[in-house]
Design a protein around this motif. Structure first.
Motif, PDB file in Angstrom:
ATOM      1  N   ASP A 274       1.075  -1.366   0.255  1.00  0.00           N
ATOM      2  CA  ASP A 274      -0.178   0.223  -0.020  1.00  0.00           C
ATOM      3  C   ASP A 274       1.114   1.096   0.297  1.00  0.00           C
ATOM      4  O   ASP A 274       1.191   1.069   0.771  1.00  0.00           O
ATOM      5  N   PRO A 275       0.485   2.104  -0.744  1.00  0.00           N
ATOM      6  CA  PRO A 275       1.819   3.377  -0.830  1.00  0.00           C
ATOM      7  C   PRO A 275       1.533   4.067   0.269  1.00  0.00           C
ATOM      8  O   PRO A 275       2.032   4.770   0.757  1.00  0.00           O
ATOM      9  N   VAL A 276       0.040   4.363   0.657  1.00  0.00           N
ATOM     10  CA  VAL A 276       0.078   4.938   1.709  1.00  0.00           C
ATOM     11  C   VAL A 276       0.696   4.469   3.005  1.00  0.00           C
ATOM     12  O   VAL A 276       1.570   4.824   3.945  1.00  0.00           O
ATOM     13  N   LYS A 277       0.248   3.315   3.297  1.00  0.00           N
ATOM     14  CA  LYS A 277       1.510   2.650   4.627  1.00  0.00           C
ATOM     15  C   LYS A 277       2.130   1.051   3.772  1.00  0.00           C
ATOM     16  O   LYS A 277       1.850   0.102   3.784  1.00  0.00           O
ATOM     17  N   PRO A 278       3.414   1.640   3.283  1.00  0.00           N
ATOM     18  CA  PRO A 278       4.299   0.737   2.246  1.00  0.00           C
ATOM     19  C   PRO A 278       4.764  -0.765   3.483  1.00  0.00           C
ATOM     20  O   PRO A 278       5.264  -1.371   3.183  1.00  0.00           O
ATOM     21  N   LEU A 279       5.111   0.092   4.698  1.00  0.00           N
ATOM     22  CA  LEU A 279       5.744  -0.625   5.647  1.00  0.00           C
ATOM     23  C   LEU A 279       5.415  -1.906   6.771  1.00  0.00           C
ATOM     24  O   LEU A 279       4.120  -1.707   6.814  1.00  0.00           O
ATOM     25  N   LEU A 280       5.839  -2.423   6.878  1.00  0.00           N
ATOM     26  CA  LEU A 280       5.438  -4.136   7.648  1.00  0.00           C
ATOM     27  C   LEU A 280       5.755  -3.495   8.807  1.00  0.00           C
ATOM     28  O   LEU A 280       7.272  -3.170   9.414  1.00  0.00           O
ATOM     29  N   THR A 281       4.594  -3.813   9.594  1.00  0.00           N
ATOM     30  CA  THR A 281       5.393  -3.094  11.571  1.00  0.00           C
ATOM     31  C   THR A 281       5.375  -4.698  11.948  1.00  0.00           C
ATOM     32  O   THR A 281       4.279  -5.821  11.796  1.00  0.00           O
ATOM     33  N   ILE A 282       6.352  -5.163  12.599  1.00  0.00           N
ATOM     34  CA  ILE A 282       6.598  -6.771  13.060  1.00  0.00           C
ATOM     35  C   ILE A 282       7.135  -6.371  14.856  1.00  0.00           C
ATOM     36  O   ILE A 282       7.872  -5.655  15.087  1.00  0.00           O
ATOM     37  N   VAL A 283       5.907  -6.789  14.859  1.00  0.00           N
ATOM     38  CA  VAL A 283       5.493  -7.336  16.996  1.00  0.00           C
ATOM     39  C   VAL A 283       5.911  -8.660  17.533  1.00  0.00           C
ATOM     40  O   VAL A 283       5.345  -9.142  17.086  1.00  0.00           O
ATOM     41  N   THR A 284       6.894  -8.453  18.496  1.00  0.00           N
ATOM     42  CA  THR A 284       6.895  -9.495  18.853  1.00  0.00           C
ATOM     43  C   THR A 284       6.798  -9.400  20.588  1.00  0.00           C
ATOM     44  O   THR A 284       7.389  -8.088  20.539  1.00  0.00           O
ATOM     45  N   THR A 285       6.593 -10.015  21.445  1.00  0.00           N
ATOM     46  CA  THR A 285       6.059  -9.952  22.552  1.00  0.00           C
ATOM     47  C   THR A 285       6.646 -11.239  23.567  1.00  0.00           C
ATOM     48  O   THR A 285       6.540 -12.671  22.597  1.00  0.00           O
ATOM     49  N   GLY A 286       6.614 -11.233  24.293  1.00  0.00           N
ATOM     50  CA  GLY A 286       7.130 -11.847  25.604  1.00  0.00           C
ATOM     51  C   GLY A 286       8.650 -12.695  24.559  1.00  0.00           C
ATOM     52  O   GLY A 286       9.769 -12.116  24.477  1.00  0.00           O
ATOM     53  N   THR A 287       8.986 -13.967  25.684  1.00  0.00           N
ATOM     54  CA  THR A 287      10.662 -13.766  26.420  1.00  0.00           C
ATOM     55  C   THR A 287      10.433 -15.364  27.309  1.00  0.00           C
ATOM     56  O   THR A 287       9.652 -15.867  27.715  1.00  0.00           O
ATOM     57  N   ASN A 288      11.783 -15.866  26.854  1.00  0.00           N
ATOM     58  CA  ASN A 288      11.542 -17.332  27.026  1.00  0.00           C
ATOM     59  C   ASN A 288      12.430 -18.061  28.026  1.00  0.00           C
ATOM     60  O   ASN A 288      12.861 -18.505  28.680  1.00  0.00           O
ATOM     61  N   PHE A 289      13.220 -16.322  28.334  1.00  0.00           N
ATOM     62  CA  PHE A 289      13.761 -16.212  29.765  1.00  0.00           C
ATOM     63  C   PHE A 289      12.888 -16.249  30.972  1.00  0.00           C
ATOM     64  O   PHE A 289      13.130 -17.036  32.039  1.00  0.00           O
ATOM     65  N   VAL A 290      11.700 -16.240  31.037  1.00  0.00           N
ATOM     66  CA  VAL A 290      10.216 -16.493  31.710  1.00  0.00           C
ATOM     67  C   VAL A 290       8.880 -16.984  31.873  1.00  0.00           C
ATOM     68  O   VAL A 290       8.667 -17.313  31.929  1.00  0.00           O
ATOM     69  N   GLU A 291       9.901 -18.448  30.903  1.00  0.00           N
ATOM     70  CA  GLU A 291       8.448 -19.221  30.314  1.00  0.00           C
ATOM     71  C   GLU A 291       7.451 -18.121  29.978  1.00  0.00           C
ATOM     72  O   GLU A 291       6.001 -18.583  30.206  1.00  0.00           O
ATOM     73  N   GLN A 292       7.525 -17.931  28.968  1.00  0.00           N
ATOM     74  CA  GLN A 292       6.617 -16.881  27.995  1.00  0.00           C
ATOM     75  C   GLN A 292       6.675 -17.024  26.726  1.00  0.00           C
ATOM     76  O   GLN A 292       7.701 -17.823  26.594  1.00  0.00           O
ATOM     77  N   ASN A 293       5.114 -17.543  26.237  1.00  0.00           N
ATOM     78  CA  ASN A 293       4.990 -18.035  24.533  1.00  0.00           C
ATOM     79  C   ASN A 293       5.590 -16.403  24.183  1.00  0.00           C
ATOM     80  O   ASN A 293       5.331 -15.375  24.391  1.00  0.00           O
ATOM     81  N   VAL A 294       6.734 -16.509  22.889  1.00  0.00           N
ATOM     82  CA  VAL A 294       6.939 -15.205  22.368  1.00  0.00           C
ATOM     83  C   VAL A 294       6.621 -15.598  21.264  1.00  0.00           C
ATOM     84  O   VAL A 294       6.660 -16.545  20.216  1.00  0.00           O
ATOM     85  N   ILE A 295       5.172 -14.080  20.547  1.00  0.00           N
ATOM     86  CA  ILE A 295       4.641 -14.657  19.812  1.00  0.00           C
ATOM     87  C   ILE A 295       5.362 -12.963  18.459  1.00  0.00           C
ATOM     88  O   ILE A 295       4.769 -11.724  19.280  1.00  0.00           O
ATOM     89  N   THR A 296       5.571 -13.049  17.230  1.00  0.00           N
ATOM     90  CA  THR A 296       5.830 -12.720  16.369  1.00  0.00           C
ATOM     91  C   THR A 296       4.203 -12.019  15.254  1.00  0.00           C
ATOM     92  O   THR A 296       4.002 -13.610  15.025  1.00  0.00           O
ATOM     93  N   THR A 297       4.141 -10.965  15.106  1.00  0.00           N
ATOM     94  CA  THR A 297       2.782 -10.695  14.259  1.00  0.00           C
ATOM     95  C   THR A 297       3.371  -9.736  13.517  1.00  0.00           C
ATOM     96  O   THR A 297       3.708  -8.810  13.659  1.00  0.00           O
ATOM     97  N   ILE A 298       3.179 -10.159  12.106  1.00  0.00           N
ATOM     98  CA  ILE A 298       3.509  -8.800  11.085  1.00  0.00           C
ATOM     99  C   ILE A 298       2.397  -8.605  10.741  1.00  0.00           C
ATOM    100  O   ILE A 298       1.861  -9.372   9.734  1.00  0.00           O
ATOM    101  N   TYR A 299       1.866  -7.330  10.588  1.00  0.00           N
ATOM    102  CA  TYR A 299       1.372  -6.541   9.771  1.00  0.00           C
ATOM    103  C   TYR A 299       2.105  -5.669   8.895  1.00  0.00           C
ATOM    104  O   TYR A 299       2.903  -5.302   8.655  1.00  0.00           O
ATOM    105  N   GLY A 300       0.432  -5.630   8.035  1.00  0.00           N
ATOM    106  CA  GLY A 300       0.747  -4.976   6.899  1.00  0.00           C
ATOM    107  C   GLY A 300      -0.108  -4.879   5.621  1.00  0.00           C
ATOM    108  O   GLY A 300      -1.521  -4.981   5.411  1.00  0.00           O
ATOM    109  N   TYR A 301      -0.138  -3.961   4.552  1.00  0.00           N
ATOM    110  CA  TYR A 301      -1.391  -3.426   4.220  1.00  0.00           C
ATOM    111  C   TYR A 301      -0.591  -4.063   2.480  1.00  0.00           C
ATOM    112  O   TYR A 301       0.313  -3.883   1.680  1.00  0.00           O
ATOM    113  N   GLN A 302      -1.381  -5.104   1.414  1.00  0.00           N
ATOM    114  CA  GLN A 302      -1.073  -5.661  -0.280  1.00  0.00           C
ATOM    115  C   GLN A 302      -2.311  -5.555  -0.459  1.00  0.00           C
ATOM    116  O   GLN A 302      -3.319  -5.643   0.180  1.00  0.00           O
TER     117      GLN A 302
END
Length: 544
Positions: free
Chosen positions: A393-421
């Motif tokens: 999308d020319p208005v929002k051409p970039l992907l926003t990549i969000v990673t939450t959590g850490t494996n050092f405190v027994e959390q699921n590490v979830i990565t979500t890649i957002y974008g518009y095509q």
């Protein structure tokens, strides 16, 4: 003129074209392979820093109950638990607070009668684990493997062979409010491992029965697989795609034994790329940022000023709910080859180190996929081709990549890649006859991407048992409920075909299934290196 309509022939062709388009977008992910074989324990001798060391591996893999001549035999995902002696771990990671991760290639020996071929199963990934302690360390590698094809009946056996590892020392996540932006790493260590002689190395075997002598052109009694076939590898004239090995002319012709059989192994695809030449720069899309400021959770939010340019290949399938069919997204076998996805790692971080602990790392990405060329038999008998272009999308051409959590405190590490095509269709042909949909047949709005990857093997019980995803190591990415907007601009000469394409394609319940390769991160010495000939990895296509 009231009541004027589109000519019946145009409507019929447009309906076929819409169906073909849907088929071209569809995922053909098949069901997981059934199997009969339990874990295999193997003893290796590995050339580790400081000298050769004994290393034990437990390999688990499922295989199909049966195969078929000239049809891909798809082994299941491979899991390999590798036990490294403590002396080797201390030599690799002197810092007791550090971590160790790895990638690997297992060479499988595929045999059928007197035929044999080596299948390099690359792309096995082991997530980072802490090295603290005094005992041996277990790295768990997981990954998908490519299929093989045989040209005659007879049992096909798969045996474990040599291992090639790349072990990456790292630093544990910081525990203060301003952690390091990325794990500090030393250069990966390449390790060659040879299986000890005289041991059972059989991973599994698949019987391939004699083909049913159904006359050509008669209906077959066996159901066809729902999984898409991998695209053929381009070959030089007079050669077969992939690595192969044939039996000698005097091979046994007993029932069930192959005679003049050829084993075709899908070869690794070489990218020829060793570095990332694009750096995404711009603004994150805060519509998708969970923790927008420090007031949200009392966390420390840091916007970084350094650039961590990285890139990776991702290939896979898309899936449209309304009709059936299969096509490859970012085809590694296409004439122009696949496109890289570029990432600027960790441009923003939000950390709450005190309970409840919270870690969020936000990155920017850019992705421009090549045009997908698709060929299908619409309704099972009408040859149809179409081109599909996905553009940012020319208005929002970039992907926003969000990673939450850490494996050092027994959390699921979830990565979500957002974008518009934006999705555009053109060059539609029905049985070779062009259907002019015009130059602007596209969706009314961009498709909203939300691809999710999960890392959970470190959780109690081993997580969901599927291969993990991390940005650094890659892995499977899925979007299970993708909506395709309605179409506009379809048709020429006053004929409006928008409604036909909308009815056949648009709506919710669609999906994307991608597989990302190992990240090329020159700033961390990971995943690529022109001086050592380490190419950016093109991953195998995903399967289920």
């Amino acid at each position: 003129m009231r009541g004027a309509g589109v000519p019946r022939r145009t409507v019929r062709l447009a309906g076929l074209a819409a169906a073909a388009l849907v088929a071209g977008l569809l995922s053909g992910s098949g069901s997981a392979a059934a199997g009969r074989d339990g874990p295999l324990t193997m003893a290796y001798r590995c050339a580790l820093p400081g000298g050769d060391q004994p290393v034990h591996a437990v390999l688990t893999q499922l295989f199909p109950d049966t195969g078929a001549v000239d049809k891909p035999i798809q082994p299941g995902d491979l899991t390999m638990a590798l036990t490294l002696p403590r002396a080797a771990v201390d030599g690799l990671v002197p810092d007791a607070t550090g971590t160790l991760a790895g990638t690997g290639t297992l060479t499988a020996r595929v045999t059928q009668g007197t035929s044999a071929a080596d299948a390099p199963w690359s792309g096995l990934r082991a997530p980072a684990v802490p090295v603290a302690g005094k005992g041996d360390l277990v790295l768990t590698f997981k990954g998908e493997v490519p299929p093989v094809t045989v040209t005659a009946a007879g049992e096909v056996s798969f045996a474990a062979g040599a291992l090639a590892l790349e072990l990456a020392p790292g630093k544990a996540a910081a525990t203060d409010a301003t952690p390091s932006p990325v794990p500090a790493t030393a250069a990966p260590v390449k390790v060659a491992c040879t299986p000890q002689a005289g041991q059972n190395a059989l991973l599994g075997a698949v019987p391939v029965p004699v083909p049913d002598p159904t006359p050509s052109g008669s209906p077959s009694s066996s159901p066809s697989s729902s999984a898409p076939s991998s695209p053929p590898t381009p070959s030089a004239p007079g050669t077969s795609p992939g690595a192969s090995a044939s039996t000698s002319p005097g091979a046994s012709s007993k029932p069930g034994a192959p005679h003049n059989s050829t084993i075709k192994v899908e070869p690794p695809v070489h990218s020829g790329k060793y570095d990332c030449d694009v750096l995404p720069k711009g603004k994150l899309d805060f519509d998708h940022i969970p923790l927008k400021d420090e007031q949200d959770a009392g966390a420390t939010v840091t916007e970084t000023t350094f650039d961590l340019g990285s890139c990776a290949y991702a290939t896979g399938y898309s899936n449209v709910h309304k009709l059936s069919g299969a096509a490859v997204i970012n085809d590694a076998h296409s004439a122009k080859g696949p496109s890289l996805t570029y990432i600027n790692m960790n441009v923003r971080m939000a950390v709450q180190p005190n309970p409840p602990q919270y870690y969020e790392f936000d990155s920017l990405g850019s992705m421009t996929l090549p045009v997908a060329d698709s060929t299908f038999l619409t309704y099972g008998f009408v040859p149809t081709t179409a081109k599909m272009a996905l553009t940012p999308d020319p208005v929002k051409p970039l992907l926003t990549i969000v990673t939450t959590g850490t494996n050092f405190v027994e959390q699921n590490v979830i990565t979500t890649i957002y974008g518009y095509q934006w999705l555009r269709l053109y060059d539609v042909r029905i049985n070779g006859t062009p259907l002019d949909v015009g130059p602007n047949c596209r969706t009314r709005a961009p498709i909203q991407l939300a691809l999710v990857g999960l890392q959970d093997a470190h959780m109690p019980g081993g997580g969901d048992g599927k291969p993990d995803y991390t940005i650094l190591d890659g892995g499977p990415l899925h979007q299970e409920n993708l909506t395709i907007p309605a179409f506009t601009g379809c048709g020429t000469h006053g004929e409006n075909l928008d409604a036909l394409f909308t009815a056949a394609v648009s709506g919710p319940g669609n999906s994307l299934n991608l597989n990302q390769g190992t990240l090329c991160a020159p700033w961390a010495g990971l995943g690529c290196d022109a001086s050592t000939g380490t190419e950016i990895q093109i991953p195998p296509l995903p399967h289920r």
